[in-house]
Write a protein that holds these residues in place. Structure first.
Motif, short mmCIF file in Angstrom:
data_model
loop_
_atom_site.label_atom_id
_atom_site.label_comp_id
_atom_site.label_asym_id
_atom_site.label_seq_id
_atom_site.Cartn_x
_atom_site.Cartn_y
_atom_site.Cartn_z
N PRO A 167 0.81 -1.23 0.00
CA PRO A 167 0.00 0.00 0.00
C PRO A 167 0.83 1.27 0.00
O PRO A 167 0.32 2.34 -0.36
CB PRO A 167 -0.83 -0.13 1.29
CG PRO A 167 0.00 -1.02 2.17
CD PRO A 167 0.70 -1.98 1.26
N ASP A 168 2.12 1.19 0.35
CA ASP A 168 2.93 2.39 0.40
C ASP A 168 3.33 2.89 -0.99
O ASP A 168 3.40 4.09 -1.24
CB ASP A 168 4.19 2.16 1.24
CG ASP A 168 4.91 0.89 0.83
OD1 ASP A 168 4.30 0.05 0.11
OD2 ASP A 168 6.09 0.72 1.22
N LEU A 169 3.61 1.98 -1.94
CA LEU A 169 4.03 2.36 -3.29
C LEU A 169 2.90 2.31 -4.31
O LEU A 169 3.05 2.84 -5.42
CB LEU A 169 5.17 1.46 -3.77
CG LEU A 169 6.50 1.58 -3.01
CD1 LEU A 169 7.53 0.62 -3.60
CD2 LEU A 169 7.03 3.01 -3.07
N ALA A 170 1.81 1.66 -3.98
CA ALA A 170 0.73 1.49 -4.94
C ALA A 170 0.15 2.82 -5.43
O ALA A 170 -0.22 2.94 -6.60
CB ALA A 170 -0.38 0.63 -4.33
N PRO A 171 0.06 3.88 -4.60
CA PRO A 171 -0.54 5.13 -5.12
C PRO A 171 0.33 5.85 -6.15
O PRO A 171 -0.18 6.74 -6.83
CB PRO A 171 -0.70 5.99 -3.85
CG PRO A 171 -0.69 5.02 -2.72
CD PRO A 171 0.24 3.93 -3.13
N TYR A 172 1.61 5.51 -6.28
CA TYR A 172 2.49 6.23 -7.19
C TYR A 172 2.38 5.65 -8.61
O TYR A 172 2.55 4.44 -8.82
CB TYR A 172 3.94 6.15 -6.71
CG TYR A 172 4.16 6.86 -5.40
CD1 TYR A 172 4.38 8.23 -5.36
CD2 TYR A 172 4.10 6.16 -4.19
CE1 TYR A 172 4.58 8.89 -4.15
CE2 TYR A 172 4.29 6.81 -2.98
CZ TYR A 172 4.53 8.18 -2.97
OH TYR A 172 4.71 8.82 -1.77
N VAL A 173 2.11 6.53 -9.57
CA VAL A 173 1.87 6.09 -10.95
C VAL A 173 3.11 5.44 -11.54
O VAL A 173 3.03 4.47 -12.30
CB VAL A 173 1.41 7.29 -11.80
CG1 VAL A 173 1.28 6.89 -13.27
CG2 VAL A 173 0.11 7.84 -11.29
N GLN A 174 4.31 5.96 -11.22
CA GLN A 174 5.52 5.41 -11.82
C GLN A 174 5.80 3.98 -11.38
O GLN A 174 6.59 3.27 -12.01
CB GLN A 174 6.73 6.30 -11.52
CG GLN A 174 7.04 6.47 -10.04
CD GLN A 174 6.39 7.71 -9.47
OE1 GLN A 174 5.27 8.04 -9.86
NE2 GLN A 174 7.07 8.38 -8.55
N TYR A 175 5.17 3.54 -10.28
CA TYR A 175 5.40 2.18 -9.80
C TYR A 175 4.24 1.23 -10.09
O TYR A 175 4.44 0.02 -10.17
CB TYR A 175 5.66 2.19 -8.29
CG TYR A 175 6.87 2.99 -7.90
CD1 TYR A 175 8.13 2.59 -8.30
CD2 TYR A 175 6.75 4.15 -7.15
CE1 TYR A 175 9.26 3.32 -7.96
CE2 TYR A 175 7.86 4.90 -6.81
CZ TYR A 175 9.12 4.49 -7.22
OH TYR A 175 10.23 5.22 -6.88
N SER A 176 3.03 1.75 -10.22
CA SER A 176 1.88 0.86 -10.41
C SER A 176 0.93 1.33 -11.50
O SER A 176 -0.12 0.72 -11.70
CB SER A 176 1.09 0.74 -9.09
OG SER A 176 0.59 2.02 -8.70
N GLY A 177 1.28 2.43 -12.20
CA GLY A 177 0.38 2.96 -13.22
C GLY A 177 0.37 2.10 -14.48
O GLY A 177 1.25 1.26 -14.71
N PRO A 178 -0.61 2.29 -15.35
CA PRO A 178 -0.71 1.48 -16.57
C PRO A 178 0.38 1.84 -17.57
O PRO A 178 0.85 2.97 -17.63
CB PRO A 178 -2.09 1.82 -17.11
CG PRO A 178 -2.36 3.21 -16.60
CD PRO A 178 -1.69 3.29 -15.26
N SER A 179 0.77 0.85 -18.35
CA SER A 179 1.74 1.06 -19.43
C SER A 179 1.19 0.66 -20.79
O SER A 179 1.79 0.98 -21.82
CB SER A 179 3.02 0.27 -19.16
OG SER A 179 2.74 -1.13 -19.14
#
Length: 955
Positions: free
Chosen positions: A743-755
């Protein structure tokens, strides 16, 4: 014959036209026999047969000679298209030489313009045909070994990264430009170096970088002191499409570049541009500390290329690369001069595709050639059966087999030789190419088959004098020769099918393997000839109990097996099999292209971002005209490591939405239930993987690193392919489960955003490609848009594919025509006896309706047998030969290389049944047979029985 005169009376001269020797004269001196002009007499008495032979041999010789000419033409077109459509560097024979300032400090002599000119002259003198280049379009010069930063703050920037530039000193600048402002740059005194240079730029560069005449830029290389460059002029190319302006991508205007970025960081783009200096300024390039690269690009003379030159061209390039020619060039110029460029790669690719496509074309050629040969032999066999009584009479009167064969050969040769000559001449004139030996040879083969079929079959039939016998009765026990022949054909068929299934068509052209479809048809014909009369005899027995004799008589006559009926069936089956096999090849190619486009794109449209996509893009994409279902997924590429022995991609998705999309596109559906639910604690996450990943992981959990962290996974399902990563191994995870673990990195787009974004067509509509591309360009800097329709269209653009496709269409049409001709010849062969029979039966009270039913019952079973047999053999050939027929070269070819996305390496289309090529020729034969038979009944019914019976008696 003339009467013999009385003894002692003077001998009357024998007329020359009788051909009978005159009697002895009173003096006892015999007269010399007068020989008849056999060939001329036969051509006068039977002009129809001669004209038919002439036409058949002419058409067959034309097809035989036209096939290799057509193959040469489309292969020549293909190699020229492959070279012409390549990049300017790849359609040139290029040389390079590098200068390293650390190895040779100071002003190097290799950067002097005189050295570049001497290398060019030496190389042109060493070229040997068929390698031909356009000497007046050669491009040579020097450029800095690496780009140098331009820290001037007034230049526009796209990021904190400073712009960069190259110095280029290229020969012939004045003749390739128009000066829009200022002048051309001045040179540097020979043998000197200067840190203050003049350079010109293109109008596009001036517009983008806001440069003008008189402005100064500073190039900072590895050396401590920068090089100052003053803009002396602004130029515009005379011919922007010429090789001169495509030595590199930065000559016409600045390009946007980006250095490698760390994972999760935004790309730092910058402008890269070129400064055009005088040739004498090349000596100053080492002052930047970047070295220099010399180049010589020789554009190939594309119209002079031919496919049969490719082996010699590859040998010549290999010699220039690392052979005797390379050693001679380096001895005459400098040790560092070497061959570069992609021209050899273009030729290698074409040679590989031609090698893969040639066996398939050979299959079509051998098939239609076998059908044509069967029809020619059938024509000779039917003629021999029609003239059996004549040949038997000649043998009975003392004619030798050699003499009869010579007379028959002269008779058929008089029609076949001019027919073959005209056919070959037409092929040579209508299809001009450089080679003619093989077409002439194939034309001679067609001529020999047409000229020798009747002599050989006729003399074989009368090699032994036998008492007259009925020819329409079945031999109770076939001869041993026939049994040996059938066993030989069976062995050949088994060997050809087994070899084709194991070796395939990718190992080169083998005529024996190419004959597999025709051999299967021959074997099927022999089987049908064995069993053909039995079902009709069984039907004739109950038919004999019916009222009226028409049904029983028709089935009884159909159940008889005349010797002349075997060749038509053989020719019909071979022709129908060739037509159906060609249709299955074309159907397999079309279906393979459709499947390849679907598997490659994974949806009707997709957007792939190099550094991720804007999270708002899915919502905006739904507003594009024609877009229906939209799904955004994250794809992370990974190399081999740990438990994963092969490169793979991690696909992070919403399982339910992803399962709907895979079902909509027609790919294997994702088992959404396997990725659903919650995972307790630190238990391994369920994953759906590719077969190779599943084999590597087995049942044990394995650690997997993603953008948000490292987790253990377990195999919960296996899929052969998935839309997000076509042609790759993959691991599919649930986005909800993975983000719940981190849950700590999930909100960041660069780590979990669509590609990646996948989109499907709305019902009854198509996605607007330009609008989708515009949306992608406005949403992210580096994104590629791929449409399934464009991918499908790009797979059919190769001239090699088009030429092979035309060959198969021609083979199908020719096989269908030969099958129709075989049926017509067989029906016309039996026409006289059938007409006589109908005349006799009409004297006994038979009506026209009964006559029509009689001829249909007599002849339709044979035509129906051939039609149904052709369909069954065509269906049987597909599973028999599918494992050995590789259609990848014809389905994709160079079109795959030029497609927006590459076709997965393991995707190989196969044969596929084509209902039209299976049913249409067979149905056409039945319709043709009925039309011919009914027309014959109608014509014979209008003639008087007494005339028909007298004709039959004279015959």
């Amino acid at each position: 014959m003339t009467d013999t005169p009385l003894s002692g009376a003077p001998a009357a001269p024998a007329p020359a036209a009788t051909g009978v020797p005159g009697p002895s004269g009173a003096s006892g001196e015999p007269h010399r026999p007068v020989r008849l002009p056999w060939t001329r007499m036969r051509l006068r008495t039977a002009p129809g047969a001669a004209l038919a032979t002439f036409a058949l041999v002419m058409v067959t010789a034309f097809l035989a000679a036209a096939l290799p000419r057509d193959v040469d033409r489309y292969e020549d077109t293909a190699v020229r298209h492959a070279v012409a459509s390549a990049s300017p560097r790849d359609r040139s024979v290029s040389l390079t030489d590098d200068y390293d300032p650390g190895a040779d400090p100071g002003a190097p002599s290799v950067l002097d313009p005189g050295f570049s000119d001497s290398v060019e002259h030496t190389f042109l003198t060493q070229l040997r045909p068929p390698l031909r280049v356009l000497a007046d379009q050669v491009v040579h010069g020097a450029r800095t070994g690496a780009e140098s930063a331009v820290p001037d703050p007034e230049l526009p920037r796209t990021s904190p990264h400073a712009p960069a530039a190259d110095l280029v000193a290229q020969a012939g600048l004045a003749s390739h430009v128009r000066v829009m402002a200022g002048r051309l740059p001045h040179g540097v005194p020979a043998g000197q170096q200067s840190a203050d240079l003049e350079a010109a730029i293109t109008q596009r560069t001036a517009q983008v970088l806001h440069l003008a005449v008189g402005r100064t830029v500073h190039l900072q290389g590895k050396a401590a002191t920068p090089v100052t460059v003053r803009i002396s002029g602004i130029l515009t190319p005379r011919d922007p499409g010429s090789l001169y302006w495509h030595e590199d991508t930065d000559l016409l205007g600045p390009t946007l570049s980006a250095p490698p970025a760390a994972p999760g960081d935004d790309p730092k783009t910058y402008w890269h541009f070129t400064l055009l200096v005088d040739r004498t300024a090349a000596d100053s390039m080492p002052l930047l500390g970047q070295g220099a690269t010399l180049y010589w690009h020789h554009p190939v003379d594309v119209p002079a290329l031919a496919a049969h030159y490719v082996p010699a061209l590859r040998r010549e390039l290999a010699s220039l690369d690392s052979g005797p020619a390379a050693s001679a060039l380096q001895r005459a110029t400098a040790p560092g001069v070497r061959l570069t460029g992609g021209f050899g790669t273009v030729l290698d690719t074409f040679a590989a595709e031609r090698t893969a496509a040639s066996p398939l074309v050979l299959v079509a050629a051998v098939g239609v050639g076998t059908a044509a040969l069967a029809v020619l032999l059938m024509t000779g066999g039917l003629a021999a059966e029609r003239r059996r009584a004549e040949l038997v009479l000649l043998r009975a009167r003392g004619g030798s087999l050699l003499g009869i064969a010579a007379r028959l050969a002269g008779e058929t040769g008089a029609a076949a030789v001019p027919g073959a000559a005209i056919g070959v001449a037409l092929a040579l004139a209508l299809l001009p190419t450089q080679r003619w030996a093989l077409p002439v040879l194939l034309g001679l083969v067609a001529m020999a088959a047409g000229a020798l079929a009747l002599p050989l079959r006729g003399t074989w039939a009368v090699r032994r004098i036998r008492p007259p016998a009925r020819q329409d009765l079945v031999v109770v026990r076939p001869s041993r020769r026939r049994l040996v022949l059938e066993l030989t054909v069976a062995v050949l068929v088994a060997g050809a099918v087994a070899a084709l299934r194991t070796r395939g068509t990718a190992n080169g052209s083998d005529p024996f393997l190419a004959a597999a479809p025709a051999l299967v048809a021959v074997a099927a014909a022999l089987i049908l000839l064995r069993v053909y009369p039995l079902p009709l005899r069984l039907l004739a027995r109950p038919a004999s109990r019916l009222n009226g004799a028409v049904t029983h008589l028709g089935l009884a006559r159909a159940g008889r097996s005349p010797a002349a009926g075997q060749l038509p069936l053989l020719a019909l089956l071979v022709s129908l099999t060739v037509a159906s096999f060609g249709g299955s090849v074309l159907a397999g190619i079309g279906h393979g292209r459709d499947e390849a486009a679907r598997v490659t794109v994974g949806a009707d449209a997709r957007i792939d971002g190099r550094f991720g996509l804007d999270p708002r893009l899915p919502g905006e994409a739904r507003k594009v005209p024609g877009v229906g279902q939209v799904l955004a997924v994250r794809v992370e590429q990974n190399g081999p490591s740990g438990s994963f022995p092969v490169p793979y991609a991690v696909v992070i998705v919403d399982p339910t939405a992803y399962a709907r999309l895979t079902h909509a596109i027609g790919l294997p559906a994702l088992p959404a239930a396997a990725l659903g639910g919650s995972v307790a604690g630190q238990a391994p996450l369920p994953a759906v993987v590719s077969p190779r990943i599943a084999a590597a992981l087995g049942r044990s959990p394995a650690p997997l690193t993603t953008g948000v962290g490292t987790d253990d996974i377990r195999v919960a399902g296996v899929l052969p392919t998935t839309p997000a990563t076509p042609g790759q191994d993959f691991v599919i995870l649930s986005a909800r489960q993975l983000n719940g673990r981190h849950p700590d990195l999930a909100p960041y787009v660069q780590y979990s955003g669509p590609s990646t974004l996948l989109a499907m067509n709305a019902p009854g509509r198509r996605i607007d490609g330009p609008a989708l591309r515009g949306l992608a360009r406005g949403s992210t800097t580096f994104a590629s848009v791929l449409l399934r329709g464009e991918q499908r269209a790009a797979l059919a653009d190769s001239p090699l594919q088009h030429g092979a496709h035309e060959v198969y269409l021609t083979a199908i049409a020719a096989a269908a025509c030969y099958s129709a001709l075989a049926l017509l010849l067989s029906l016309l062969q039996a026409a006289p006896s059938r007409t006589t029979l109908l005349a006799r039966l009409r004297t006994m009270g038979m009506t026209r309706r009964q006559a029509r039913r009689l001829v249909l019952l007599e002849m339709l079973p044979q035509a129906l047998l051939a039609a149904v047999g052709g369909v069954l053999v065509g269906l049987a050939v597909i599973p028999l030969l599918r494992p050995g027929i590789d259609l990848r070269a014809l389905a994709f070819g160079t079109g795959a290389a030029g497609a927006p996305a590459p076709v997965p390496a393991g995707f190989a289309p196969g044969l596929r049944a084509d209902p039209w090529s299976l049913a249409l020729p067979s149905a056409g034969l039945l319709v043709l047979a009925c039309a011919v038979l009914l027309a014959q009944v109608w014509v014979s019914g209008r003639r008087r029985e007494s005339k028909e019976l007298r004709v039959g008696d004279r015959a």
